[in-house]
Design an enzyme around this catalytic site. Structure first.
Site, PDB file in Angstrom:
ATOM      1  N   ARG A  63       4.737   2.486   5.795  1.00  0.00           N
ATOM      2  CA  ARG A  63       5.429   2.993   6.973  1.00  0.00           C
ATOM      3  C   ARG A  63       4.491   3.913   7.749  1.00  0.00           C
ATOM      4  NH1 ARG A  63       8.406   6.547   5.935  1.00  0.00           N
ATOM      5  NH2 ARG A  63       8.387   6.704   3.674  1.00  0.00           N
ATOM      6  N   TYR A  98       4.724  -4.830   7.918  1.00  0.00           N
ATOM      7  CA  TYR A  98       5.008  -4.169   6.642  1.00  0.00           C
ATOM      8  C   TYR A  98       6.518  -3.867   6.522  1.00  0.00           C
ATOM      9  CZ  TYR A  98       5.817  -0.716   3.161  1.00  0.00           C
ATOM     10  OH  TYR A  98       6.372  -0.059   2.085  1.00  0.00           O
ATOM     11  N   GLY A  99       7.077  -4.171   5.366  1.00  0.00           N
ATOM     12  CA  GLY A  99       8.523  -4.094   5.128  1.00  0.00           C
ATOM     13  C   GLY A  99       9.240  -2.889   5.726  1.00  0.00           C
ATOM     14  N   LYS A 116      15.273   1.129   6.498  1.00  0.00           N
ATOM     15  CA  LYS A 116      15.060   2.500   6.951  1.00  0.00           C
ATOM     16  C   LYS A 116      15.608   2.680   8.371  1.00  0.00           C
ATOM     17  CE  LYS A 116      12.983   3.466   3.164  1.00  0.00           C
ATOM     18  NZ  LYS A 116      13.714   4.272   2.174  1.00  0.00           N
ATOM     19  N   HIS A 156      19.307   8.946   1.803  1.00  0.00           N
ATOM     20  CA  HIS A 156      18.196   8.298   1.105  1.00  0.00           C
ATOM     21  C   HIS A 156      18.362   8.569  -0.390  1.00  0.00           C
ATOM     22  CE1 HIS A 156      13.501   7.936   0.803  1.00  0.00           C
ATOM     23  NE2 HIS A 156      14.091   6.796   0.544  1.00  0.00           N
ATOM     24  N   SER A 175      10.036   9.160  -0.982  1.00  0.00           N
ATOM     25  CA  SER A 175       9.516   7.825  -1.276  1.00  0.00           C
ATOM     26  C   SER A 175       8.510   7.868  -2.429  1.00  0.00           C
ATOM     27  CB  SER A 175       8.825   7.264  -0.039  1.00  0.00           C
ATOM     28  OG  SER A 175       9.704   7.339   1.056  1.00  0.00           O
ATOM     29  N   CYS A 183       8.783   8.405  -5.642  1.00  0.00           N
ATOM     30  CA  CYS A 183       8.897   9.467  -6.655  1.00  0.00           C
ATOM     31  C   CYS A 183       9.724   8.992  -7.844  1.00  0.00           C
ATOM     32  CB  CYS A 183       9.548  10.705  -6.063  1.00  0.00           C
ATOM     33  SG  CYS A 183       8.438  11.675  -5.059  1.00  0.00           S
ATOM     34  N   GLY A 184       9.884   7.690  -8.004  1.00  0.00           N
ATOM     35  CA  GLY A 184      10.560   7.176  -9.190  1.00  0.00           C
ATOM     36  C   GLY A 184      12.060   6.956  -9.019  1.00  0.00           C
ATOM     37  N   LYS A 185      12.510   6.746  -7.788  1.00  0.00           N
ATOM     38  CA  LYS A 185      13.958   6.505  -7.586  1.00  0.00           C
ATOM     39  C   LYS A 185      14.390   5.226  -8.288  1.00  0.00           C
ATOM     40  CE  LYS A 185      15.778   6.751  -3.363  1.00  0.00           C
ATOM     41  NZ  LYS A 185      14.708   6.776  -2.344  1.00  0.00           N
ATOM     42  N   ASP A 215      18.027   3.011  -3.406  1.00  0.00           N
ATOM     43  CA  ASP A 215      17.325   3.643  -2.283  1.00  0.00           C
ATOM     44  C   ASP A 215      18.252   4.305  -1.263  1.00  0.00           C
ATOM     45  OD1 ASP A 215      14.846   4.243  -0.987  1.00  0.00           O
ATOM     46  OD2 ASP A 215      15.211   2.649   0.455  1.00  0.00           O
ATOM     47  N   SER A 222       1.933  -1.488  -2.904  1.00  0.00           N
ATOM     48  CA  SER A 222       2.368  -2.894  -2.977  1.00  0.00           C
ATOM     49  C   SER A 222       3.817  -2.915  -3.447  1.00  0.00           C
ATOM     50  CB  SER A 222       1.461  -3.697  -3.906  1.00  0.00           C
ATOM     51  OG  SER A 222       1.341  -3.056  -5.157  1.00  0.00           O
ATOM     52  N   ARG A 223       4.522  -3.968  -3.069  1.00  0.00           N
ATOM     53  CA  ARG A 223       5.982  -3.947  -3.230  1.00  0.00           C
ATOM     54  C   ARG A 223       6.527  -5.234  -3.821  1.00  0.00           C
ATOM     55  NH1 ARG A 223       9.003   0.690  -1.187  1.00  0.00           N
ATOM     56  NH2 ARG A 223       7.372   2.072  -0.463  1.00  0.00           N
ATOM     57  N   ARG A 254       8.428  15.861  -6.199  1.00  0.00           N
ATOM     58  CA  ARG A 254       7.239  15.797  -7.047  1.00  0.00           C
ATOM     59  C   ARG A 254       6.535  17.137  -6.894  1.00  0.00           C
ATOM     60  NH1 ARG A 254       3.767  11.394  -8.625  1.00  0.00           N
ATOM     61  NH2 ARG A 254       5.308   9.895  -7.906  1.00  0.00           N
ATOM     62  N   ASN A 287      14.455  10.863 -19.159  1.00  0.00           N
ATOM     63  CA  ASN A 287      15.238  11.607 -18.162  1.00  0.00           C
ATOM     64  C   ASN A 287      16.729  11.571 -18.492  1.00  0.00           C
ATOM     65  OD1 ASN A 287      12.902  12.244 -16.828  1.00  0.00           O
ATOM     66  ND2 ASN A 287      13.033  10.534 -15.392  1.00  0.00           N
TER      67      ASN A 287
HETATM   68  C1  OXD Z   1      10.469   4.307   1.189  1.00  0.00           C
HETATM   69  C2  OXD Z   1      10.966   3.016   0.690  1.00  0.00           C
HETATM   70  O1  OXD Z   1       9.369   4.373   1.760  1.00  0.00           O
HETATM   71  O2  OXD Z   1      12.042   3.012   0.071  1.00  0.00           O
HETATM   72  O3  OXD Z   1      11.184   5.304   1.007  1.00  0.00           O
HETATM   73  O4  OXD Z   1      10.316   1.979   0.930  1.00  0.00           O
HETATM   74 MN    MN Z   2      13.083   4.867   0.141  1.00  0.00          MN
END
Ligand code: OXD
Ligand code: MN
Length: 601
Positions: A86, A216-217, A225, A245, A267, A269-271, A294, A384-385, A416, A512
Site C-alpha cells: 500500500r 497491488y492488492g 481497505k 481494522h 498491518s 503484526c500477527g493479526k 482483518d 508477499s501475500r 509491536r 498467546n
Molecule cells: C494491511 C492488510 O495492510 O491487511 O493492513 O493488508
Molecule cells: Mn489489515
C-alpha cells in the site's frame, strides 16, 4: 501507453450478466465512454467464468500455475517490483473540506481530483477488457451488508475479488433495481503501473473510490481497505455503527462457554496468526475459532456490540507463515489459493522465508530471477501475500455467516513495541479503553512502503484507514460507549517486548492463548489483577503459564512498568495529541492527565 492487460473475448454465456439497476448501467456507461475499453465483461461470480478467466490469465502470464499435486488449484502472480505494498502517500480522502479529512489523512479537493483522475482514465482501457465486478461486503442477511461494484482492467483483481468478497449474482440480487439504493462505486485501472501516476482516492460523500496506477492488492481490491475501512468508517459514523481494522475470534472453554473478542493490530503484526490461534497442549479442551482476520463491522444491539466480518477470504502476509507459527493458515493456503510475490520452486511449488523445512537449492524469486540460499536478496517479498477463501480455514467459526453477527466481550489493542508496553493490561473503563486505542503505537512493517521499524502512533490501527477526521473518529468511539449498557472490556497487548539482550521475551503464536485466557477470565469476572497506573495488570500468578518453559525474570519483565519509560511515553502521547491540531476530544486529554496523575500517586 503500453497495453499490459490485453483484452479477452469470452464465449457466449460468459461475461454477459448485466445488472438491472439503471444507476449502475448509467455509471458503467459513463466510465466506458471515458476509458474506451475493447469490450465490457459483466461478472457473475460463476465457476465457469472463473475457469475462463484463469485460462486467459495463464495465457497472458498474469498467473503461473502451481504444482497441482502440491498446491491444487492454486496460482502465483508477480506484481510489478515497483508496486508491492500500500502507498499511503498517494492515498487521498477527498472530502469537500480539508477539515473533514482531518490531520492524519492526505486531502485533495474533490472536483480537482475527479478532473485529474478522469484525465488519467481517459482512453486508459483502450485494447483492454473492462470488467464489472459486483460484490457484497458482509454476510448475505446482515443489516450491515453493503453492495459495491468495482470496474477494473485487471484480471488478477477479478480473480482476487472472487476470493475476498461474495462476488457476482448475489450482489445483483441484493441491490435490485431501485436506482436510489446505496452502493459503492469503485473504478480501478492499472494504467501503466507507473508510481508517478499512482493514486488511491476516496470520495466518501459520493460513496466512490478511484484507484489508478497500481496492481497491488491493498491498493486495488477496493472492497477491502478502501470500502470496508475508509468509506466504511465514514458511513459507520453517519449511520451509528463501527468499521474497524480488527480481527474477530471466538474462544470456547472446555465447559462450552464461548466469548468473542475483536482485536486491532497495525498491518503485519500477527493479526492473522492471532485469529487462527491453536491453543497449546496445556489448554486441553479450549477452542479458538476465526470469524475474521482483518476487518470488523460492529453495531449495537440490546446495549452490546455485535460484529460481522465483511470479507469472504484472507489476504495475509506469507513470510513467516509455517506449521509452527500458524498451522491453520498453512492448511488454508494448501489449495485454492492465489499467491502474490512468493518464490517459485523448480517443481512449481511455492516457497518463502520462514516456511517449514530447508530452503530449496534453487528457486525463482518474487522478481522472476534465479535464487539460491546464497543469494543476498529475499526469495519472497516481505509483503508477499496469499488470498484464500475463508472456507479453507479449518478453524472457521460456525457463526461467520450469522446476519446479526457475534457478541463482542472484549476488544484488544496491540502493537509491536520493543519496550515500555507490558504483555497485557486492562483498561479501567470504556473511556480509558478509547484512550489506549487512541494512543497505541507500533514499529512500522513492510505492509506499507516507507521506513520499517520506526515507532509511529497508529490510533486503533486505523491511521491509514480512517476515512474522515480522526478527532471525529475518537468522538464516535466515545459516543458509541455512551450507547452501550454492556460494553466490551478493553485490553492492551504487546507480544513484541524485548529483554536487555535484544531478544523477544514472549514466545507468542499459540502461547498467546495464555493471555487470551486471562482476558476471558476477566470477562467472566474471575481473573485476578492488580491496580497499576496503566490499568489492571495480571500478576505472574494470574496467568496460566503451566507447561511453558519461560524464565521468571522474563515474566516479571513482560509485566513490568518502568516509570521512566512511561514518563517518556506519556510525553509522546501529548506530543501526538498536540500534533493533531486541536481535534482531540477533551475527554481524552483528561484521560492523559489522569494517567499522569496515577504515576505521581
Ligand atoms: C494491511 C492488510 O495492510 O491487511 O493492513 O493488508
Ligand atoms: Mn489489515
Amino acid at each position: 501507453m503500453k497495453n499490459i492487460a490485453p483484452a479477452i473475448f469470452p464465449p457466449n454465456g460468459i461475461g454477459d450478466t448485466k445488472p438491472t439497476n439503471q444507476a449502475v448501467l448509467d455509471w458503467v456507461h459513463e466510465i466506458g465512454k471515458l476509458t474506451t475499453p475493447e469490450n465490457i465483461f459483466w461478472c457473475d461470480g460463476s465457476e465457469r467464468e472463473n475457469e475462463f478467466l484463469i485460462a486467459e490469465s495463464l495465457k497472458q502470464n498474469v498467473l503461473i500455475k502451481l504444482n497441482e499435486k502440491k498446491v491444487p488449484r492454486s496460482y502465483l502472480h508477480r506484481s510489478n517490483p515497483n508496486d508491492v505494498a500500500r502507498v499511503e502517500k498517494v492515498t487521498f480522502i477527498c472530502t469537500p473540506t480539508k477539515e473533514e479529512a482531518g490531520p492524519t489523512n492526505n486531502w485533495s479537493e474533490p472536483a480537482d481530483t475527479y478532473s485529474k483522475l478522469y484525465g488519467l482514465l481517459n482512453g486508459a482501457m483502450r485494447g483492454r477488457t473492462m470488467f464489472v465486478v459486483p460484490y457484497i461486503m458482509g454476510p448475505p442477511d446482515s443489516p450491515l451488508t453493503k453492495v459495491g461494484f468495482e470496474i477494473t482492467d485487471s484480471k488478477y483483481v477479478v480473480l482476487s475479488m472472487r476470493i475476498m468478497t461474495r462476488m457476482g449474482k448475489i450482489a445483483l440480487e441484493r441491490l435490485g433495481s431501485d436506482p436510489k439504493a446505496e452502493w459503492n462505486r469503485g473504478v480501478h485501472s492499472l494504467l501503466d503501473v507507473d508510481p508517478e501516476r499512482r493514486f488511491i482516492c476516496h470520495f466518501p460523500q459520493d460513496n466512490t473510490i478511484i484507484s489508478v496506477g497500481s496492481g497491488y492488492g491493498g491498493n486495488v481490491l477496493l472492497s477491502k481497505k478502501c470500502l470496508a475501512l475508509r468509506i466504511g468508517s465514514y458511513l459507520a459514523r453517519k449511520q451509528g455503527w463501527m468499521a474497524e481494522h480488527m480481527l474477530i475470534l471466538g474462544v470456547e472453554s472446555p465447559e462450552g462457554k464461548k466469548h468473542y473478542v475483536a482485536a486491532a493490530f497495525p498491518s503485519a503484526c500477527g493479526k492473522t496468526n492471532f485469529a487462527m490461534l491453536i491453543p497449546p497442549a496445556h489448554f486441553k479442551g479450549w477452542k479458538v475459532t476465526t470469524v475474521g482476520d482483518d476487518i470488523a463491522w460492529m453495531e449495537i444491539r440490546s446495549g452490546r456490540l455485535y460484529a460481522v466480518n465483511p470479507e469472504n477470504g484472507y489476504f495475509g502476509v506469507v513470510p513467516g507463515t509455517s506449521y509452527k507459527s500458524n498451522p491453520n493458515a498453512m492448511k488454508s493456503i494448501e489449495h485454492d489459493t492465489l499467491y502474490t510475490n512468493v518464490a517459485l520452486t523448480d517443481d512449481a511449488d511455492v516457497w518463502w522465508e520462514g516456511k517449514d523445512g530447508a530452503p530449496p537449492e534453487h528457486a525463482i524469486d518474487w522478481r522472476g530471477n534465479d535464487w539460491t540460499p546464497d543469494s543476498k536478496e529475499k526469495a519472497a517479498h516481505p509483503n508477499s501475500r496469499f488470498a484464500t477463501p475463508m472456507r479453507n480455514n479449518p478453524a472457521l467459526d460456525p457463526d461467520v455467516e450469522k446476519g446479526e453477527g457475534v457478541p463482542i466481550s472484549a476488544i484488544i489493542f496491540g502493537g509491536r513495541r520493543s519496550d515500555t508496553v507490558p504483555l497485557i493490561y486492562e483498561a479501567f473503563d470504556w473511556i480509558h479503553g478509547v484512550y489506549l486505542g487512541a494512543t497505541m503505537a507500533s514499529e512500522t512493517t513492510a505492509a506499507a512502503t516507507g521506513a520499517v521499524g520506526k515507532v509511529r502512533r497508529d490510533p486503533m490501527a486505523m491511521l491509514p484507514f480512517c476515512g474522515y477526521n480522526i478527532g471525529d473518529y475518537f468522538r464516535h468511539w466515545i459516543d458509541i460507549g455512551k450507547r452501550l449498557t454492556n460494553p466490551p472490556l478493553v485490553f492492551s497487548v504487546n507480544w513484541f517486548r524485548k529483554g536487555a539482550n535484544g531478544k523477544f521475551l514472549w514466545p507468542g503464536f499459540g502461547e498467546n492463548m495464555r493471555v487470551l485466557e486471562w482476558v476471558i477470565d476477566r470477562c467472566e469476572q474471575n481473573g485476578g489483577a492488580v491496580k497499576s497506573p496503566v490499568g489492571w495488570l495480571p500478576t505472574p500468578h494470574d496467568l496460566d503459564l503451566g507447561g511453558l518453559d519461560i524464565d521468571h525474570t522474563c515474566v516479571a519483565d513482560l509485566l513490568g512498568i518502568d516509570h521512566e519509560e512511561w514518563q517518556k511515553e506519556l510525553a509522546e502521547h501529548k506530543m501526538f495529541f498536540d500534533s493533531l491540531g486541536g481535534v482531540v476530544p477533551e475527554e481524552l486529554h483528561k484521560q492523559r492527565e489522569q494517567f499522569a496523575a496515577r504515576f505521581a500517586e
